[in-house]
Design an enzyme around this catalytic site. Structure first.
Site, PDB file in Angstrom:
ATOM      1  N   GLY A  14       1.031  -1.259   0.028  1.00  0.00           N
ATOM      2  CA  GLY A  14       0.229  -0.126  -0.074  1.00  0.00           C
ATOM      3  C   GLY A  14       1.175   1.346  -0.338  1.00  0.00           C
ATOM      4  CB  SER A  15       4.278   2.558  -0.792  1.00  0.00           C
ATOM      5  OG  SER A  15       4.151   1.830  -1.938  1.00  0.00           O
ATOM      6  CG  ASN A  16       2.248   4.067  -6.221  1.00  0.00           C
ATOM      7  OD1 ASN A  16       2.799   3.614  -6.764  1.00  0.00           O
ATOM      8  ND2 ASN A  16       2.894   2.052  -5.882  1.00  0.00           N
ATOM      9  CE  LYS A  67     -11.340 -11.787 -12.237  1.00  0.00           C
ATOM     10  NZ  LYS A  67      -9.858 -12.189 -13.664  1.00  0.00           N
ATOM     11  CG  MET A  92      -0.499  -7.758  -6.047  1.00  0.00           C
ATOM     12  SD  MET A  92      -0.168  -7.450  -8.426  1.00  0.00           S
ATOM     13  CE  MET A  92       1.898  -6.438  -7.096  1.00  0.00           C
ATOM     14  NE  ARG A  93      -7.269 -11.989  -5.653  1.00  0.00           N
ATOM     15  CZ  ARG A  93      -7.801 -12.682  -6.161  1.00  0.00           C
ATOM     16  NH1 ARG A  93      -7.120 -14.222  -7.375  1.00  0.00           N
ATOM     17  NH2 ARG A  93      -7.079 -13.317  -4.892  1.00  0.00           N
ATOM     18  CG  ASN A 109      -2.622  -0.901 -13.225  1.00  0.00           C
ATOM     19  OD1 ASN A 109      -2.269  -1.332 -11.702  1.00  0.00           O
ATOM     20  ND2 ASN A 109      -1.954  -1.818 -13.884  1.00  0.00           N
ATOM     21  CG  HIS A 111       3.359  -2.454 -15.072  1.00  0.00           C
ATOM     22  ND1 HIS A 111       2.922  -3.660 -14.875  1.00  0.00           N
ATOM     23  CD2 HIS A 111       4.371  -2.712 -15.848  1.00  0.00           C
ATOM     24  CE1 HIS A 111       3.797  -4.666 -15.068  1.00  0.00           C
ATOM     25  NE2 HIS A 111       5.197  -3.841 -15.726  1.00  0.00           N
TER      26      HIS A 111
HETATM   27  C1  GAR Z   1       4.086  -1.338  -7.086  1.00  0.00           C
HETATM   28  O1  GAR Z   1       5.314  -1.652  -7.575  1.00  0.00           O
HETATM   29  C2  GAR Z   1       3.021  -1.679  -8.596  1.00  0.00           C
HETATM   30  O2  GAR Z   1       3.936  -0.482  -9.494  1.00  0.00           O
HETATM   31  C3  GAR Z   1       3.631  -2.998  -8.668  1.00  0.00           C
HETATM   32  O3  GAR Z   1       2.872  -3.257  -7.413  1.00  0.00           O
HETATM   33  C4  GAR Z   1       3.807  -2.289  -6.766  1.00  0.00           C
HETATM   34  C5  GAR Z   1       2.836  -2.179  -5.163  1.00  0.00           C
HETATM   35  O4  GAR Z   1       3.480  -1.541  -4.414  1.00  0.00           O
HETATM   36  N1  GAR Z   1       1.804  -3.227  -9.314  1.00  0.00           N
HETATM   37  C6  GAR Z   1       2.345  -4.270 -10.517  1.00  0.00           C
HETATM   38  O5  GAR Z   1       3.311  -3.888 -10.438  1.00  0.00           O
HETATM   39  C7  GAR Z   1       1.070  -4.180 -10.882  1.00  0.00           C
HETATM   40  N2  GAR Z   1       1.030  -4.646 -11.739  1.00  0.00           N
HETATM   41  P1  GAR Z   1       2.762  -0.210  -3.124  1.00  0.00           P
HETATM   42  O6  GAR Z   1       1.480  -2.415  -2.844  1.00  0.00           O
HETATM   43  O7  GAR Z   1       3.522  -0.372  -1.753  1.00  0.00           O
HETATM   44  O8  GAR Z   1       1.870   0.473  -4.037  1.00  0.00           O
END
Ligand code: GAR
Length: 210
Positions: A14-16, A67, A92-93, A109, A111
């Site tokens: 959850g840092s984003n 689903k 992550m889905r 999203n 990435h």
């Molecule tokens: C982040 O690096 C995001 O870009 C990546 O997962 C991490 C989540 O970090 N997302 C993906 O790879 C999606 N395909 P966070 O939970 O600390 O935000």
């Protein structure tokens, strides 16, 4: 202009989510988090927003027979909170067309690669394996493919000789935390238009640049 309502989908750290929350708290992002939905009850993301009066929902895939039913529960929760923009923040889905069609052009999203390079899982490892000298991160609108929707913002990050997937991921993450609130802000300020695959960004009303 009324504040846009965000529905943030998370699975883990959850840092984003934190970066978006911090940008809102600091007044840099004019939006409101309407709900945070996690498919993982243990997600650190949920802990980060405890005590801030933000509605949360845990919707676990295993609680549903299919689903589609799982995704119907997510859509119901998003609609309950009148969400304008769905923000995938380490969710992550892969969402199926059912969800995408409920929020056309309204799911974002992030990435950790310069798409269209290295979509899917472990993009930092993919970048190291390929031997690229520059990678980065991409904020895009979600379409029915995997990491394939129209690109809103990208930022490059160098790959260093002694990088591991972890050190590279950390360097990219630092940039993600700047880029994602900025992209969400563009949507919230109605500055984004989509023409085919191209996302055009209108200059800020006060004439400022990104
Ligand atoms: C982040 O690096 C995001 O870009 C990546 O997962 C991490 C989540 O970090 N997302 C993906 O790879 C999606 N395909 P966070 O939970 O600390 O935000």
């Amino acid at each position: 202009m009324p504040k846009k309502v965000l529905g943030v989908l998370v699975s883990g750290r959850g840092s984003n989510l934190q970066a978006i929350f911090d940008a809102i708290s600091a007044g840099r992002l004019k939006a409101k988090i309407g709900v945070v939905i996690s498919d993982n009850p243990q997600a650190l993301a949920l802990k980060r927003i405890e005590g801030f009066n933000i509605p949360t929902a845990v919707i676990e895939k295993k609680a549903y027979a299919s689903k589609l039913q799982f995704e119907q529960a997510i859509v119901k929760e998003l609609n309950l909170h009148h969400v304008d923009l769905v923000v995938l923040a380490g969710f992550m889905r892969i969402l199926s067309p059912f969800v995408i069609q409920q929020f056309p052009g309204r799911i974002m999203n992030i990435h950790p690669s310069l798409l269209p390079s290295f979509p899917g899982l472990n993009p930092q490892q993919q970048a190291l394996q390929h031997g690229v000298k520059v990678t980065g991160c991409t904020v895009h609108l979600v379409d029915e493919g995997t990491d394939s929707g129209p690109i809103i913002l990208q930022e490059a990050v160098p790959v260093l000789d002694d990088d591991t997937p972890e050190t590279l991921a950390g360097r990219i993450l630092h940039v993600e935390h700047i880029l994602y609130p900025r992209a969400v802000g563009l949507f919230c300020d109605d500055r984004i238009t989509v023409e085919g695959r191209r996302v055009k960004i209108r200059e800020a009303a006060e004439g400022g640049k990104l």
